[in-house]
Design an enzyme around this catalytic site. Structure first.
Site, PDB file in Angstrom:
ATOM      1  N   GLU A 105       5.822  -4.728 -10.954  1.00 25.41           N
ATOM      2  CA  GLU A 105       7.208  -4.601 -10.883  1.00 25.41           C
ATOM      3  C   GLU A 105       7.820  -5.264  -9.434  1.00 25.41           C
ATOM      4  O   GLU A 105       7.238  -5.411  -8.215  1.00 25.41           O
ATOM      5  CB  GLU A 105       7.451  -2.828 -10.208  1.00 25.41           C
ATOM      6  N   LYS A 158      15.098  -0.778 -15.303  1.00 27.41           N
ATOM      7  CA  LYS A 158      14.741   0.629 -14.864  1.00 27.41           C
ATOM      8  C   LYS A 158      15.681   1.724 -14.919  1.00 27.41           C
ATOM      9  O   LYS A 158      16.756   1.685 -14.373  1.00 27.41           O
ATOM     10  CB  LYS A 158      14.012   0.431 -13.537  1.00 27.41           C
ATOM     11  N   CYS A 216       7.474   1.557 -13.791  1.00 30.67           N
ATOM     12  CA  CYS A 216       6.865   2.522 -12.904  1.00 30.67           C
ATOM     13  C   CYS A 216       7.644   4.062 -13.067  1.00 30.67           C
ATOM     14  O   CYS A 216       7.114   4.691 -13.879  1.00 30.67           O
ATOM     15  CB  CYS A 216       7.259   1.934 -11.563  1.00 30.67           C
ATOM     16  N   LYS A 258      -3.485   9.310  -4.649  1.00 34.54           N
ATOM     17  CA  LYS A 258      -2.623   8.751  -5.325  1.00 34.54           C
ATOM     18  C   LYS A 258      -3.206   8.143  -6.749  1.00 34.54           C
ATOM     19  O   LYS A 258      -2.437   8.356  -7.693  1.00 34.54           O
ATOM     20  CB  LYS A 258      -1.700   7.788  -4.546  1.00 34.54           C
ATOM     21  N   GLY A 314      -5.355  -2.004  24.085  1.00 33.86           N
ATOM     22  CA  GLY A 314      -5.628  -1.513  25.220  1.00 33.86           C
ATOM     23  C   GLY A 314      -6.916  -0.392  25.056  1.00 33.86           C
ATOM     24  O   GLY A 314      -6.637   0.457  24.473  1.00 33.86           O
ATOM     25  N   GLY A 318     -11.492   5.868  25.358  1.00 33.51           N
ATOM     26  CA  GLY A 318     -11.349   7.177  24.548  1.00 33.51           C
ATOM     27  C   GLY A 318     -11.308   6.786  22.811  1.00 33.51           C
ATOM     28  O   GLY A 318     -11.438   5.641  22.518  1.00 33.51           O
ATOM     29  N   ILE A 319     -11.488   7.961  22.123  1.00 37.22           N
ATOM     30  CA  ILE A 319     -11.641   7.867  20.779  1.00 37.22           C
ATOM     31  C   ILE A 319     -10.558   6.846  20.068  1.00 37.22           C
ATOM     32  O   ILE A 319     -10.836   6.072  19.096  1.00 37.22           O
ATOM     33  CB  ILE A 319     -11.698   9.160  20.248  1.00 37.22           C
ATOM     34  N   ASP A 320      -9.350   7.291  20.426  1.00 34.01           N
ATOM     35  CA  ASP A 320      -8.212   6.285  19.601  1.00 34.01           C
ATOM     36  C   ASP A 320      -8.403   5.154  19.511  1.00 34.01           C
ATOM     37  O   ASP A 320      -8.195   4.088  18.711  1.00 34.01           O
ATOM     38  CB  ASP A 320      -7.117   7.037  19.813  1.00 34.01           C
ATOM     39  N   SER A 321      -8.498   4.634  21.179  1.00 34.22           N
ATOM     40  CA  SER A 321      -8.518   3.046  21.072  1.00 34.22           C
ATOM     41  C   SER A 321      -9.778   2.458  20.655  1.00 34.22           C
ATOM     42  O   SER A 321      -9.846   1.170  19.864  1.00 34.22           O
ATOM     43  CB  SER A 321      -8.381   2.590  22.544  1.00 34.22           C
ATOM     44  N   GLU A 357      -0.779  13.421  17.933  1.00 34.70           N
ATOM     45  CA  GLU A 357       0.011  13.232  19.290  1.00 34.70           C
ATOM     46  C   GLU A 357       1.426  12.629  19.121  1.00 34.70           C
ATOM     47  O   GLU A 357       2.312  13.066  19.904  1.00 34.70           O
ATOM     48  CB  GLU A 357      -0.671  11.935  20.123  1.00 34.70           C
TER      49      GLU A 357
END
Length: 568
Positions: A42, A115, A152, A191, A304, A308-311, A417
């Site tokens: 599409e 469409k 679609c 999906k 940065g 920690g776990i996120d970075s 967060e």
């Protein structure tokens, strides 16, 4: 017998010349394979979705020129039917364009279809620019087969729940031998399975085989996973193209039997199972970052690194997407940073094979505080103001590196967060793209462990995985000082943000957790508090960078709420 080339390409929005090259290359390969038609996704010429580019006169002129070049290309690769998605001018009243499918052969448009169902929900806003097409079926005889066409959304309403008209039923009434559907169907968890279920049900009901061609690639916050497929009414999905990769292949459709085979007549390969959730997240983020950086002109990224776990997860995914030589980490310890966090950052970067730069911020923060105290403001930041000052100093330093050396800054906030505003505007929200902004905190931990398990080694150090989450902006600070445990918070957030869009099992779990909270005054007060935090922090989310969409409802264009409003 009809030979169909599925051209699962990765167009760039607005790059009309580059997209035309993709079309021409695919058409040449289709002709080499002896195909009768080549099918593109599409809006393949413009990329999906061009949005307000369609309002710009310069783009409109370029589009007219590109259409001329497209017609010339079909003459160059003669004897082949091209099924192309393009915006076409609307000759009547209403919006200036229609979302159209053209079948072109040797420079002549043999069929046009416009469409009919223009989605305006979640991340879609097609009615902003397009006028719906008429309620008619369009069928063309190609190599002895009657081929019907749709675009679609026109195939998603066979149950009649969302729109008053049903283009699939209208097309079925025209009795084609085969349906060809061109698509720009963005990916989120679940999906692929939903596409299969919806189109299999429609094909079974109408006893029609179908070819579904989808685009791939990362486009701002959306990622398209490809996974084009072919359906036969009785068995269902009998073939699926590559997922998260460009693919071009030719199938053979036996008109008399309504079945598919490989182009040489051989059997189709076995259909493969889908990805588990964590593997899906990983592939979606990697493709999203890779295309976003490439299309925006960045060949490197900077993150940065807090320890920690996120970075840590952001860095690991960036390395997978771009390579270790294109990823830079900076740790910026303050007087509240633990020695362990700095050492954990070093261990992480050593595992990833990337450099770690060290830029302490204690002197800068003190100088800012001293300057403000000595000014007529007579203000020395303390408490929350001092915490946010540290985050903003870090954000400023990272953006300075981005400006000076050219890498794209990746923000590292997670969905938990971001939802409740546990982040600093113009601080840790700085950046050009967020990789994990659609992952709840519990999912951040799960995906991090998944990376280690699939690698068979420790990529993200156990010390990072095992430590209690902390912003380290105050003495002995823990996230639980301000928030409920993430195991509790995430279930409440899932229900409040995604609700009915959750997968059934996930929804049941979230509903049970929320019901348990509502059984007590304390729990009900917590839910009310979380609702208030979500509402109050809409202004932060409005100013945040785009995030790679992973779930059915992500922050960004898929969730649009007013800022200045009363919420419950």
């Amino acid at each position: 017998m009809l030979k169909i080339t599925i051209a699962q390409i990765n167009p760039t929005i607005g790059d009309l010349e580059g997209n035309l090259t993709l079309h021409l290359d695919a058409a040449r390969r289709a002709r080499h394979d002896g195909a009768d038609l080549v099918v593109f996704p599409e809006l393949s010429l413009t990329g999906y979705y061009p949005a307000d580019l369609l309002d710009e006169e310069d783009f409109r002129q370029r589009l007219d020129i590109a259409m001329d070049h497209l017609l010339a290309a079909t003459r160059e690769v003669g004897g082949l039917h091209w099924v192309v998605g393009v915006p076409t001018r609307n000759p009547g009243t209403g919006k200036a364009y229609r979302n159209s499918l053209l079948v072109i052969r040797d420079g002549e448009v043999l069929l046009d279809y416009h469409k009919q169902l223009l989605p305006t929900y979640n991340v879609f806003d097609e009615r902003r620019h397009f006028e719906p097409g008429p309620d008619v079926a369009r069928v063309l005889r190609i190599a002895g087969a009657q081929v019907g066409f749709m675009i679609c959304e026109d195939g998603w309403n066979d149950d009649g729940k969302d729109y008053a008209i049903n283009p699939f039923q209208r097309l079925a009434d025209a009795a084609p031998d085969l349906v060809v559907s061109i698509n720009a169907s963005p990916s989120h968890v679940g999906k692929r399975e939903l596409r299969h279920a919806v189109f299999r049900a429609a094909c079974w009901r109408h006893r029609l085989p179908l070819v579904f061609v989808n685009q791939i690639g990362g486009h701002d916050q959306l990622v398209y996973d490809g996974a084009s497929f072919a359906i036969e009414p009785e068995p269902g999905v009998v073939f699926e193209a590559a997922r998260f990769a460009e693919d071009l292949l030719t199938l053979r459709f036996e008109t008399d039997r309504g079945t598919f085979a490989m182009r040489d007549g051989g059997p189709l390969p076995p259909t493969h199972a889908g990805l588990d959730t964590l593997a899906f997240y990983r592939r979606q983020i990697v493709l999203g970052l890779r295309d976003y950086a490439r299309r925006c002109g960045f060949d490197r990224v900077v993150v940065g690194c807090s320890g920690g776990i996120d970075s840590a997860l952001t860095l690991a995914l960036a390395v997978e997407a771009l390579g270790a030589d294109r990823v830079m980490a900076i740790t910026m310890p303050s007087r509240f940073s633990s020695t362990g966090s700095v050492e954990d950052s070093k261990a992480l970067c050593a595992n990833l094979g990337i450099p770690l730069e060290v830029c302490p911020i204690e002197d800068i923060v003190r100088q800012v505080a001293d300057t403000m105290a000595a000014s007529t403001l007579a203000l020395r930041p303390t408490g929350l103001a001092l915490e946010n000052l540290q985050a903003r100093v870090r954000g400023t330093l990272l953006m300075t590196v981005s400006n000076a050396r050219g890498p794209l800054l990746l923000t590292t906030g997670n969905k938990s967060e971001i939802a409740v505003g546990y982040c600093t505007l113009y601080g840790d929200t700085n950046g050009g793209l967020g990789l994990i902004g659609d992952l709840y905190k519990t999912e951040v931990f799960a995906l991090s462990r998944h990376l280690n398990e699939t690698a068979g080694r420790e990529i993200i150090p156990a010390a990072i995985l095992d430590k209690p989450p902390s912003a380290e902006l105050a003495p002995d600070q823990r996230d639980t000082d301000s928030l409920p445990p993430y195991e509790v918070l995430d279930e409440v957030l899932k229900l409040l943000i995604e609700g009915e869009r959750l997968a059934p099992e996930e929804r049941d779990t979230a509903q049970a957790a929320v019901a348990a909270l509502r059984a007590s005054d304390e729990g009900q007060a917590l839910i009310t508090r979380i609702k208030g935090m979500i509402a109050r922090n809409e202004y932060k989310r409005r100013q945040a960078p785009p995030i790679v969409r992973l779930r059915a409802r992500a922050f960004g264009s898929g969730r649009q709420l007013p800022i200045a409003a009363k919420h419950g």
